[in-house]
Design a protein around this motif. Structure first.
Motif, PDB file in Angstrom:
ATOM      1  N   LEU A 101      41.692  39.889  36.606  1.00 48.83           N
ATOM      2  CA  LEU A 101      41.237  38.606  36.074  1.00 48.83           C
ATOM      3  C   LEU A 101      41.069  38.694  34.569  1.00 48.83           C
ATOM      4  N   LYS A 102      41.086  37.551  33.937  1.00 56.06           N
ATOM      5  CA  LYS A 102      40.722  37.471  32.528  1.00 56.06           C
ATOM      6  C   LYS A 102      39.254  37.062  32.431  1.00 56.06           C
ATOM      7  N   THR A 103      38.603  37.487  31.360  1.00 59.11           N
ATOM      8  CA  THR A 103      37.211  37.117  31.134  1.00 59.11           C
ATOM      9  C   THR A 103      37.054  35.606  31.217  1.00 59.11           C
ATOM     10  N   GLY A 104      36.032  35.173  31.974  1.00 57.88           N
ATOM     11  CA  GLY A 104      35.758  33.748  32.108  1.00 57.88           C
ATOM     12  C   GLY A 104      36.364  33.109  33.338  1.00 57.88           C
ATOM     13  N   GLN A 105      37.342  33.762  33.964  1.00 53.82           N
ATOM     14  CA  GLN A 105      37.945  33.203  35.164  1.00 53.82           C
ATOM     15  C   GLN A 105      36.982  33.367  36.345  1.00 53.82           C
ATOM     16  N   SER A 106      37.235  32.568  37.367  1.00 50.40           N
ATOM     17  CA  SER A 106      36.420  32.660  38.580  1.00 50.40           C
ATOM     18  C   SER A 106      37.284  33.098  39.747  1.00 50.40           C
ATOM     19  N   MET A 107      36.624  33.672  40.756  1.00 52.28           N
ATOM     20  CA  MET A 107      37.355  34.029  41.957  1.00 52.28           C
ATOM     21  C   MET A 107      36.373  34.263  43.100  1.00 52.28           C
ATOM     22  N   SER A 134      32.115  33.221  36.454  1.00 60.99           N
ATOM     23  CA  SER A 134      32.673  33.442  35.123  1.00 60.99           C
ATOM     24  C   SER A 134      32.740  34.956  34.906  1.00 60.99           C
ATOM     25  N   ALA A 135      33.902  35.524  35.247  1.00 59.84           N
ATOM     26  CA  ALA A 135      34.027  36.981  35.271  1.00 59.84           C
ATOM     27  C   ALA A 135      33.819  37.599  33.887  1.00 59.84           C
ATOM     28  N   ALA A 136      33.167  38.777  33.892  1.00 58.52           N
ATOM     29  CA  ALA A 136      32.919  39.536  32.667  1.00 58.52           C
ATOM     30  C   ALA A 136      33.453  40.961  32.850  1.00 58.52           C
ATOM     31  N   PRO A 137      33.864  41.620  31.765  1.00 60.59           N
ATOM     32  CA  PRO A 137      34.397  42.986  31.885  1.00 60.59           C
ATOM     33  C   PRO A 137      33.440  43.940  32.608  1.00 60.59           C
ATOM     34  N   SER A 138      32.124  43.701  32.515  1.00 62.11           N
ATOM     35  CA  SER A 138      31.153  44.565  33.177  1.00 62.11           C
ATOM     36  C   SER A 138      31.214  44.460  34.705  1.00 62.11           C
ATOM     37  N   ASP A 192      37.769  48.246  53.380  1.00 60.49           N
ATOM     38  CA  ASP A 192      38.452  49.210  52.522  1.00 60.49           C
ATOM     39  C   ASP A 192      38.342  48.880  51.042  1.00 60.49           C
ATOM     40  N   GLY A 193      37.630  47.831  50.693  1.00 60.73           N
ATOM     41  CA  GLY A 193      37.344  47.557  49.301  1.00 60.73           C
ATOM     42  C   GLY A 193      38.313  46.608  48.623  1.00 60.73           C
ATOM     43  N   THR A 194      37.824  45.979  47.556  1.00 62.91           N
ATOM     44  CA  THR A 194      38.637  45.158  46.653  1.00 62.91           C
ATOM     45  C   THR A 194      38.482  45.748  45.265  1.00 62.91           C
ATOM     46  N   ARG A 195      39.611  46.128  44.672  1.00 56.47           N
ATOM     47  CA  ARG A 195      39.590  46.689  43.325  1.00 56.47           C
ATOM     48  C   ARG A 195      39.812  45.571  42.325  1.00 56.47           C
ATOM     49  N   LEU A 196      38.794  45.298  41.538  1.00 57.76           N
ATOM     50  CA  LEU A 196      38.802  44.162  40.628  1.00 57.76           C
ATOM     51  C   LEU A 196      38.731  44.648  39.188  1.00 57.76           C
ATOM     52  N   SER A 197      39.688  44.222  38.382  1.00 58.62           N
ATOM     53  CA  SER A 197      39.684  44.543  36.959  1.00 58.62           C
ATOM     54  C   SER A 197      39.587  43.250  36.172  1.00 58.62           C
ATOM     55  N   ILE A 198      38.685  43.245  35.190  1.00 58.63           N
ATOM     56  CA  ILE A 198      38.495  42.058  34.362  1.00 58.63           C
ATOM     57  C   ILE A 198      38.772  42.434  32.912  1.00 58.63           C
TER      58      ILE A 198
END
Lengths: 113, 112
Positions: free
Chosen positions: B13-19, B80-84, B105-111
């Motif tokens: 995701l990009k910073t600020g996006q939602s999911m 509102s996704a943040a890198p943290s 088994d998990g979701t790997r999320l990168s912001i």
């Protein structure tokens, strides 16, 4: 804040060696669970200990719950490469509400052939 | 025998996006949990639910919301996704307290 301190954080040993992982807290737990996690997967339960002083064995793995129910240990005899993984202890507090578990930081075990 | 299923498995995701992350269990468990796992920090509880229609805050709830409209599903939202919030997210369920928890088994999320 209740904490579970696991040690060591990392452990790299040769096949055939013995090892012990510790899980310590200042809090009393109703029960304590040990999980093993492999890369790319979720943790899988190994054992639950509920009685102070209890010892449970699972093949080469021996789990012990402290008499005061504040600590636990996992001992592996003659480690094998298949034992490699992340080991997590998790405690169910006596003050627990909602089935919450408190997890330790984990011990990353690597067993080399 | 599916157990606990998490979707998606990976997301950037990009910073600020939602999911929304979806967790589904087929074991008729009452309790469901969302954790995040970061290196050296074990599993930290974000939110949990003790039954359909109920939710409660865990250790690190800020920036996340959850819903449990159906017993078998537990949704985790990032408004509102943040890198943290870059992390591996795990869902778990249990029949009741203090029964063992069953994990997906998990979701790997990168912001970014």
């Amino acid at each position: 804040t209740q904490l579970l301190e696991q040690s060591p954080q990392f452990l790299s040993i040769q096949e055939g060696e013995n090892l012990t992982v510790y899980c310590n807290s200042s809090s009393v737990f109703s029960s304590l669970q040990w999980y093993r996690q492999e890369p790319g997967e979720g943790p899988v339960l190994l054992v639950t200990v509920v009685t102070g002083g209890e010892v449970k064995k699972l093949k080469r793995l021996t789990f012990q719950f402290g008499d005061a129910r504040k600590d636990s240990s996992l001992h592996i005899t003659a480690a094998q490469p298949g034992d490699t993984g992340l080991y997590l202890c998790a405690g169910d507090s006596v003050q627990n509400q909602g089935g919450k578990l408190i997890f330790g930081q984990g011990t990353e075990l690597s067993v080399k052939p | 025998n599916a157990g606990v299923t998490q979707t998606p498995k990976f997301r950037v995701l990009k910073t600020g996006q939602s999911m929304t992350l979806l967790c589904a269990q087929d074991m008729n468990h009452e309790y469901m949990y969302w954790y995040r796992q970061d290196p050296g920090m074990g599993l930290r509880l974000i939110h949990y639910s003790v039954g359909e229609g109920t939710t409660a805050k865990g250790e690190v709830p800020d920036g996340y919301n959850v819903s449990r409209l159906k017993k078998q599903n537990f949704l985790l939202g990032l408004e509102s996704a943040a890198p943290s919030q870059t992390s591996v997210y795990f869902c778990a369920s249990s029949y009741r307290s203090p029964q063992p928890q069953h994990f997906g088994d998990g979701t790997r999320l990168s912001i970014l």
